[in-house]
Design an enzyme around this catalytic site. Structure first.
Site, PDB file in Angstrom:
ATOM      1  N   ASN A   1     -17.844   9.993   3.068  1.00  0.00           N
ATOM      2  CA  ASN A   1     -19.122  10.473   2.478  1.00  0.00           C
ATOM      3  C   ASN A   1     -18.482  11.190   1.362  1.00  0.00           C
ATOM      4  O   ASN A   1     -17.818  12.217   1.271  1.00  0.00           O
ATOM      5  CB  ASN A   1     -19.773  11.313   3.266  1.00  0.00           C
ATOM      6  CG  ASN A   1     -20.333  10.670   4.534  1.00  0.00           C
ATOM      7  OD1 ASN A   1     -21.034   9.601   4.644  1.00  0.00           O
ATOM      8  ND2 ASN A   1     -19.950  10.908   5.715  1.00  0.00           N
TER       9      ASN A   1
ATOM     10  N   SER B   1     -10.011  14.226  15.280  1.00  0.00           N
ATOM     11  CA  SER B   1     -10.052  13.791  13.854  1.00  0.00           C
ATOM     12  C   SER B   1      -8.733  13.100  13.586  1.00  0.00           C
ATOM     13  O   SER B   1      -7.729  14.028  13.051  1.00  0.00           O
ATOM     14  CB  SER B   1     -10.604  14.759  12.910  1.00  0.00           C
ATOM     15  OG  SER B   1     -11.883  15.217  13.198  1.00  0.00           O
ATOM     16  N   LEU B   2      -8.669  11.771  13.552  1.00  0.00           N
ATOM     17  CA  LEU B   2      -7.028  11.474  13.474  1.00  0.00           C
ATOM     18  C   LEU B   2      -6.856  11.010  11.892  1.00  0.00           C
ATOM     19  O   LEU B   2      -6.006  11.465  11.322  1.00  0.00           O
ATOM     20  CB  LEU B   2      -6.951  10.253  14.434  1.00  0.00           C
ATOM     21  CG  LEU B   2      -5.634   9.748  14.539  1.00  0.00           C
ATOM     22  CD1 LEU B   2      -4.399  10.787  14.973  1.00  0.00           C
ATOM     23  CD2 LEU B   2      -5.340   8.503  15.365  1.00  0.00           C
ATOM     24  N   HIS B   3      -7.698   9.991  11.606  1.00  0.00           N
ATOM     25  CA  HIS B   3      -8.028   9.761  10.114  1.00  0.00           C
ATOM     26  C   HIS B   3      -6.566   8.964   9.459  1.00  0.00           C
ATOM     27  O   HIS B   3      -6.577   8.453   8.629  1.00  0.00           O
ATOM     28  CB  HIS B   3      -8.194  10.981   9.312  1.00  0.00           C
ATOM     29  CG  HIS B   3      -9.256  11.699   9.469  1.00  0.00           C
ATOM     30  ND1 HIS B   3     -10.629  11.203   9.905  1.00  0.00           N
ATOM     31  CD2 HIS B   3      -9.535  13.112   9.561  1.00  0.00           C
ATOM     32  CE1 HIS B   3     -11.507  12.422  10.295  1.00  0.00           C
ATOM     33  NE2 HIS B   3     -10.635  13.315  10.259  1.00  0.00           N
TER      34      HIS B   3
ATOM     35  N   SER C   1     -14.612  18.785  18.244  1.00  0.00           N
ATOM     36  CA  SER C   1     -14.055  17.799  17.444  1.00  0.00           C
ATOM     37  C   SER C   1     -12.685  18.729  17.002  1.00  0.00           C
ATOM     38  O   SER C   1     -13.012  19.787  16.520  1.00  0.00           O
ATOM     39  CB  SER C   1     -14.843  17.431  16.540  1.00  0.00           C
ATOM     40  OG  SER C   1     -14.018  16.645  15.668  1.00  0.00           O
TER      41      SER C   1
ATOM     42  N   CYS D   1     -12.938  26.917   6.361  1.00  0.00           N
ATOM     43  CA  CYS D   1     -12.090  26.294   7.120  1.00  0.00           C
ATOM     44  C   CYS D   1     -10.728  26.373   6.698  1.00  0.00           C
ATOM     45  O   CYS D   1     -10.655  26.159   5.225  1.00  0.00           O
ATOM     46  CB  CYS D   1     -12.309  24.845   7.500  1.00  0.00           C
ATOM     47  SG  CYS D   1     -11.077  24.041   8.628  1.00  0.00           S
TER      48      CYS D   1
ATOM     49  N   GLY E   1     -15.209  24.311   9.999  1.00  0.00           N
ATOM     50  CA  GLY E   1     -14.364  25.071  10.922  1.00  0.00           C
ATOM     51  C   GLY E   1     -13.287  24.177  11.908  1.00  0.00           C
ATOM     52  O   GLY E   1     -14.034  23.085  12.170  1.00  0.00           O
ATOM     53  N   GLU E   2     -12.343  24.602  12.239  1.00  0.00           N
ATOM     54  CA  GLU E   2     -11.748  23.766  13.430  1.00  0.00           C
ATOM     55  C   GLU E   2     -11.829  25.010  14.548  1.00  0.00           C
ATOM     56  O   GLU E   2     -11.394  25.835  14.781  1.00  0.00           O
ATOM     57  CB  GLU E   2     -10.129  24.002  12.976  1.00  0.00           C
ATOM     58  CG  GLU E   2      -9.053  23.765  14.085  1.00  0.00           C
ATOM     59  CD  GLU E   2      -9.392  22.447  14.789  1.00  0.00           C
ATOM     60  OE1 GLU E   2      -9.474  21.346  14.350  1.00  0.00           O
ATOM     61  OE2 GLU E   2      -9.343  22.615  16.108  1.00  0.00           O
TER      62      GLU E   2
ATOM     63  N   CYS F   1     -20.950  14.055   7.575  1.00  0.00           N
ATOM     64  CA  CYS F   1     -19.547  14.420   8.150  1.00  0.00           C
ATOM     65  C   CYS F   1     -18.654  14.625   6.891  1.00  0.00           C
ATOM     66  O   CYS F   1     -18.541  13.928   5.857  1.00  0.00           O
ATOM     67  CB  CYS F   1     -18.986  13.287   8.805  1.00  0.00           C
ATOM     68  SG  CYS F   1     -19.239  12.986  10.289  1.00  0.00           S
TER      69      CYS F   1
ATOM     70  N   GLU G   1     -23.636  26.129   7.622  1.00  0.00           N
ATOM     71  CA  GLU G   1     -24.592  25.103   7.811  1.00  0.00           C
ATOM     72  C   GLU G   1     -24.529  24.406   9.275  1.00  0.00           C
ATOM     73  O   GLU G   1     -23.505  24.494  10.065  1.00  0.00           O
ATOM     74  CB  GLU G   1     -24.263  24.063   7.027  1.00  0.00           C
ATOM     75  CG  GLU G   1     -24.302  24.433   5.552  1.00  0.00           C
ATOM     76  CD  GLU G   1     -24.346  23.468   4.289  1.00  0.00           C
ATOM     77  OE1 GLU G   1     -24.617  23.846   3.355  1.00  0.00           O
ATOM     78  OE2 GLU G   1     -23.919  22.501   4.744  1.00  0.00           O
TER      79      GLU G   1
HETATM   80  S1  SF4 Z   1     -12.276  18.067   8.537  1.00  0.00           S
HETATM   81 FE1  SF4 Z   1     -12.507  19.864   9.917  1.00  0.00          FE
HETATM   82  S2  SF4 Z   1     -10.667  20.697  10.130  1.00  0.00           S
HETATM   83 FE2  SF4 Z   1     -10.581  19.320   8.294  1.00  0.00          FE
HETATM   84  S3  SF4 Z   1     -10.957  20.900   6.667  1.00  0.00           S
HETATM   85 FE3  SF4 Z   1     -12.833  19.941   7.182  1.00  0.00          FE
HETATM   86  S4  SF4 Z   1     -13.740  21.309   8.702  1.00  0.00           S
HETATM   87 FE4  SF4 Z   1     -11.755  21.881   8.429  1.00  0.00          FE
END
Ligand code: SF4
Length: 349
Positions: free
Chosen positions: A293, A217-219, A194, A112, A162-163, A340, A90
């Site tokens: 989300n 992407s710390l979170h 990212s 991912c 993906g990463e 996101c 996507e």
């Molecule tokens: S946030 Fe990014 S790194 Fe984490 S699972 Fe989803 S796509 Fe993969």
């Protein structure tokens, strides 16, 4: 079979030479093709009838096709692209505060492996890395969509499936083609990669000094909280990730965006906000708070919810009071699952 999107100017020039055609047409054709969002106007391009026919016969322009398209009420457009090499992914075009501009979001992998618990992209694991040309194709579809609505695709983020640092070489090659003035011409500063915090990837990107942006992407500000939602934290703890991010800033001078998905009762307390401010003290960053989300049950089976507005406001107030530039990210496309964390391999409206 390779498509035009898979080829560098050098590879295409070599192909033309093999066909007995002028190699100098290669760079011109690719620039024209990228500018137009992945189409060719042969009358405008004028490469000669014989070469045109040979290209049309032997060199597909693209290897991906649109298998579904959804448009949100807020103008966000999400494409499901079927890849000729298998699988689908996507990619999303978002509106911006400027009517004449649009922002794109591309995927770097199909699925991912990272297992972030609140993210739909990882539910079926990793299928495969996308090749550079397949990433370029997403960009071209987004550019074409923007052009069709009289807008300019002005920025591109690698925040889809993906990463990116698990597919480092293809991502960097795709960025080189998308950003460079010789091909995509988007501009280096208009690109943001990212990561969930793959330390060697952050350092390697810093060393390349491409003048692109990094988002982390710390979170969560502490290992205990983060490990429950981001499994990659067991491999790269918060302190190491922040060290690498500071290294990126020192090498490039680019300010990192800190992405923080806010999950009710998990990472949204005042204490978390204070820990975040302490963690980032003295470091120039932008903090993007992303109210969760909905994506259904996580890999762990846990259900997440978006914090109440007053909780969000309290968190924001604390990090701002500590001197940081912080905002809520405006949610776009959530009615078509394009926001996101909502991207996946099958289109869900
Ligand atoms: S946030 Fe990014 S790194 Fe984490 S699972 Fe989803 S796509 Fe993969």
């Amino acid at each position: 079979m390779n498509a035009l999107t898979d080829l560098t100017p050098q590879a295409l020039a070599a192909q033309f030479a093999e066909w007995g055609a002028p190699p100098s047409h290669a760079a011109r054709l690719l620039r024209h093709f990228y500018n137009r969002g992945g189409t060719v106007d042969w009358d405008e391009l004028l490469v000669g009838k014989a070469l045109q026919e040979r290209i049309l016969r032997e060199l597909p322009l693209r290897s991906a096709s649109v298998s579904a398209r959804h448009e949100s009420t807020d103008g966000t457009v999400k494409f499901l692209l079927a890849m000729a090499r298998g699988g689908s992914t996507e990619t999303v075009l978002m509106t911006t505060p400027y009517a004449e501009r649009a922002a794109g979001c591309v995927s770097s992998q199909i699925g991912c492996a990272m297992g972030c618990d609140f993210c739909a992209s990882t539910r079926r694991g990793l299928e495969r890395n996308l090749e550079a040309g397949e990433i370029v194709e997403q960009f071209l579809y987004l550019r074409a969509e923007a052009l069709a609505t009289n807008r300019r695709l002005s920025t591109l983020v690698f925040m889809g499936m993906g990463e990116p640092f698990h597919n480092f070489e293809n991502v960097v090659e795709a960025i080189r083609r998308i950003a460079s003035p010789d091909l995509g011409g988007l501009g280096w500063r208009q690109v943001t990669v990212s990561t969930v915090g793959i330390v060697p990837g952050i350092r390697a990107l810093a060393d390349l000094d491409l003048n692109i942006n990094l988002a982390l992407s710390l979170h969560a500000p502490d290992d205990a909280t983060r490990a429950t939602i981001v499994p990659a934290n067991r491999r790269f703890p918060v302190a190491e990730i922040i060290d690498a991010t500071k290294y990126f800033y020192e090498k490039t001078g680019r300010i990192t965006n800190i992405e923080y998905c806010m999950l009710a009762g998990i990472n949204d307390s005042d204490e978390h906000a204070r820990m975040l401010a302490e963690l980032l003290r003295g470091f120039r960053t932008h903090i993007n708070l992303i109210p969760y989300n909905f994506t259904g049950a996580g890999v762990s089976g846990r259900m997440y919810t978006r914090p109440q507005q007053e909780r969000l406001d309290s968190f924001l107030k604390i990090v701002r009071a500590a001197g940081f530039i912080a905002h809520f990210r405006v949610t776009r496309g959530d009615d078509v699952n394009a926001a996101c964390g909502q991207l996946r391999e099958t289109m869900q409206a």
